[in-house]
Design a protein around this motif. Sequence first.
Motif, PDB file in Angstrom:
ATOM      1  N   GLU A  24       0.835  -1.205   0.000  1.00  0.00           N
ATOM      2  CA  GLU A  24       0.000   0.000   0.000  1.00  0.00           C
ATOM      3  C   GLU A  24       0.866   1.250   0.000  1.00  0.00           C
ATOM      4  O   GLU A  24       0.579   2.219  -0.711  1.00  0.00           O
ATOM      5  N   THR A  46       5.573  -2.091 -10.896  1.00  0.00           N
ATOM      6  CA  THR A  46       6.709  -1.467 -10.211  1.00  0.00           C
ATOM      7  C   THR A  46       6.759  -1.906  -8.756  1.00  0.00           C
ATOM      8  O   THR A  46       7.823  -2.199  -8.213  1.00  0.00           O
ATOM      9  N   THR A  47       5.581  -1.937  -8.109  1.00  0.00           N
ATOM     10  CA  THR A  47       5.528  -2.340  -6.713  1.00  0.00           C
ATOM     11  C   THR A  47       6.054  -3.757  -6.546  1.00  0.00           C
ATOM     12  O   THR A  47       6.808  -4.047  -5.614  1.00  0.00           O
ATOM     13  N   SER A  49       3.817   1.601  -1.179  1.00  0.00           N
ATOM     14  CA  SER A  49       4.427   1.756  -2.500  1.00  0.00           C
ATOM     15  C   SER A  49       3.433   2.375  -3.478  1.00  0.00           C
ATOM     16  O   SER A  49       3.771   3.301  -4.220  1.00  0.00           O
ATOM     17  N   LYS A  50       2.198   1.869  -3.452  1.00  0.00           N
ATOM     18  CA  LYS A  50       1.192   2.421  -4.366  1.00  0.00           C
ATOM     19  C   LYS A  50       0.857   3.853  -3.990  1.00  0.00           C
ATOM     20  O   LYS A  50       0.635   4.702  -4.851  1.00  0.00           O
ATOM     21  N   ASP A  51       0.842   4.118  -2.685  1.00  0.00           N
ATOM     22  CA  ASP A  51       0.564   5.469  -2.208  1.00  0.00           C
ATOM     23  C   ASP A  51       1.607   6.451  -2.738  1.00  0.00           C
ATOM     24  O   ASP A  51       1.310   7.599  -3.019  1.00  0.00           O
ATOM     25  N   LEU A  52       2.849   5.963  -2.876  1.00  0.00           N
ATOM     26  CA  LEU A  52       3.938   6.837  -3.319  1.00  0.00           C
ATOM     27  C   LEU A  52       4.041   6.910  -4.834  1.00  0.00           C
ATOM     28  O   LEU A  52       4.980   7.483  -5.366  1.00  0.00           O
ATOM     29  N   GLY A  53       3.092   6.294  -5.533  1.00  0.00           N
ATOM     30  CA  GLY A  53       3.021   6.493  -6.975  1.00  0.00           C
ATOM     31  C   GLY A  53       3.460   5.311  -7.815  1.00  0.00           C
ATOM     32  O   GLY A  53       3.587   5.451  -9.027  1.00  0.00           O
ATOM     33  N   ALA A  54       3.710   4.159  -7.198  1.00  0.00           N
ATOM     34  CA  ALA A  54       4.144   3.005  -7.988  1.00  0.00           C
ATOM     35  C   ALA A  54       2.931   2.170  -8.390  1.00  0.00           C
ATOM     36  O   ALA A  54       2.082   1.885  -7.551  1.00  0.00           O
ATOM     37  N   ASN A  55       2.884   1.756  -9.656  1.00  0.00           N
ATOM     38  CA  ASN A  55       1.775   0.893 -10.060  1.00  0.00           C
ATOM     39  C   ASN A  55       2.074  -0.548  -9.658  1.00  0.00           C
ATOM     40  O   ASN A  55       3.097  -0.828  -9.027  1.00  0.00           O
TER      41      ASN A  55
END
Lengths: 270, 501
Positions: free
Chosen positions: A162, A173-174, A164-170
């Motif tokens: 979460e 990438t995550t 990672s996704k919050d920081l902009g990674a799809n």
Amino acid sequence: MKRKAKVFRPTAFSFPYLAVTVVFVIVPLILVLVYAFRGSDGSFTFDNFGKVFTNKETLIQLGKTVGIATLSTAVCLAIAYPVAYILASAPFNKMAILSLMFIIPMWINFMLRIFALQSVLSAMGVGNGYFAAVVGMVYDFFPYMLLPIYTVLLNMDKSYVEASKDLGANGVTTFFKVTLPLSVPGVISGVSMMFMPIFSSYAITKMMGDTSTTVIGAKIANLFEYQSYGNYGYGSALSFVLLVIVLLVMVLGRFLTNRTQKAPKGGKAV
Amino acid sequence: MKPFLKKKTDKTPVAPTQTPTKKNGDNIIEIKGVTKVFDNVTVLDDLSLGIKRGQFVTLLGPSGCGKTTLLRCIAGFESPTSGEIYIEGVPMTSIPSYKRPVNTVFQKYALFPHLNVFKNVAYGLKLKKLPDASKKSGYRKYTKAEITEKVNRALNLVGLADYGYRDVNSLSGGQQQRVAIARAIVCEPKVLLLDEPLGALDLKMRKEMQIELKKMHENLGITFIFVTHDQEEALSMSDVVVVMNDGVIQQIAQPKKIYDEPSNAFVADFIGESNIFSGVMEKDFCVNFLGKSVECVDKGFEKNERVDVVVRPEDIVLTKGEGQFVGEVLSTVFKGTYYEMEVLSDGYEFTVQSQNEARPGTTVSMLIRPDSIHIMKKILTINKYLGEVTGENEVTFCEGSFKIPTEGFETGDEVVVYVPFNAIELTDDEEDGVIGANVTQSLYKGTYYQVQVFTDSDDDFYIDTADEWDMDDRVGIKIDGGKVRLEKYDPEKEEKDEAQG
């Protein structure tokens, strides 16, 4: 002067295990070492080790063993990781029965499993050979590879993903920047649980393979079983070399695990 | 049947003086009718909320009230079952979390253990795409120099300037917290979401971080949405506090207003300590509770309207004979800067906080000044359900058949069932009741407890009882049919009532 009463310490419980270890592990290992440095006339010699490293046939067999073990482990990892990933993610992570189905074969005697696989493969028109041996090893060691990876992925804190996704990674990438690096300990544990036994065992290659798959373990067995092939000294030296190789692989695995679990201190960032 | 029942029990009045969505132009986040259902449990119930740009907004409530779920819906980790969330006017439903202009500080920080402090903070920056017309793709990435500069500035801001190369596992809880904040703000989000970020810190550290967060909010000028169950934290940090319970907003107001003028008994009970009484408004500026007429500053209620009366423990003055209530001190506890006393008067245990100690056993007089009395409308005064007459003297509602006199009605009639709070009996053993329920709230109201239970049919029951029940107790519900009133169901009339109510 007061004297301390003699008490039964909890460490005493380890003595029986210690005794068993000494009798059945340490003493045999010393025996192997002794035989390895003992000539046929009983004198001290390096000839046995010399034979190991000069005998071309032995070196080729050693190379073949490394090859088939690496190939089987790689194939098994390539299949087990995606399966573990799927099993550990929703909604399958709530169905314990699914992962159990992959593990249940471990409870069946491995000889039986190999015989069964042999029948299935021959029914499909695949005879003994290199391919069949690799299939046999992948099949046999699959649960040992799956389980540690599955456990690591299942227990991984979902908040990392979460974050990672919050920081902009799809999603992709995550996976490569967070999930995969964090699951390395499971991968290493799975690889070592498969690679090392394959390296020293020879039952599967013997039953499923042909002459192209004769591994070093089979040679050692022959050396000990049939006097005509050689002697205890040569076999012991060969076993010892094998042991050192396995130890090196283990140390490498431990080193890699430590490196991924802790970020290096110091050094350049970015 | 469902919407009718739901609306009635869940419609809790929001303080009418605070309408956050007066003008939507300045709202950075607009939440419209968001409902979230997990495994048939409604966690957020038709919730609407507007958040003004640049404000420090706190979502406050007990655990399980839905505050974290609401935050996760804004961040994009959960999607609402129905309703829509707008950020800067853009609906967010189809936008995944990694494309939203918000960043989150997680409850347990969620710092990547395989990266050092610097790389953790740089994680978001490395992924960021900046519009750049000169490039073929139309965007560019930050250069290494830019990333280094931004990360160092963020680490400086949280006071960890020299920690870049440290392993995150070697940091203390407070330091990890700071890294988590730096990692979120370095991405320059429009809204920073904080999910109980101070929960894992010790008291001293927490106080320090509260002050620092507040400062950071002032310096950055971005909107903060802060989730906590700690009312003191909420009151001391926020511009606006949103009190939530059972997935419904109870009150939206500035901290002082929340404390001084709680909109209902739940807020009064949850924020600080309170003495809550059931009273009757005799006329403007005069309320009757515990059998005494007391002067107050509230007006505009109907004559003899039933109300909840809230008096804060520190607003009760111990005097020598000039107070409205006289009682005996039961216990005294020293709390550092004041004494907290339990005083028994007319069968009610007052909680009193005072600088002066009164020894247990002594008789004291308690004075309550008019402006210390807070009058609140009762949320509802009677339980109301939609049911059906299923036989002679038998009415079915809330998935249970109750013995209720049905004179004048016929089997098959749809009826509105009015059950007074005192007509219900709770039983210890679920089997003894007609339907089963869980206790969700228990408020002491002077001489009795007002208990709220949630039935298996997803209905709320309010019960007045002499017994205290614990939260989450399993209980059975029995109803005294003689006290229940039935009315023929008339859809038109109901709609009119709803519109008024």
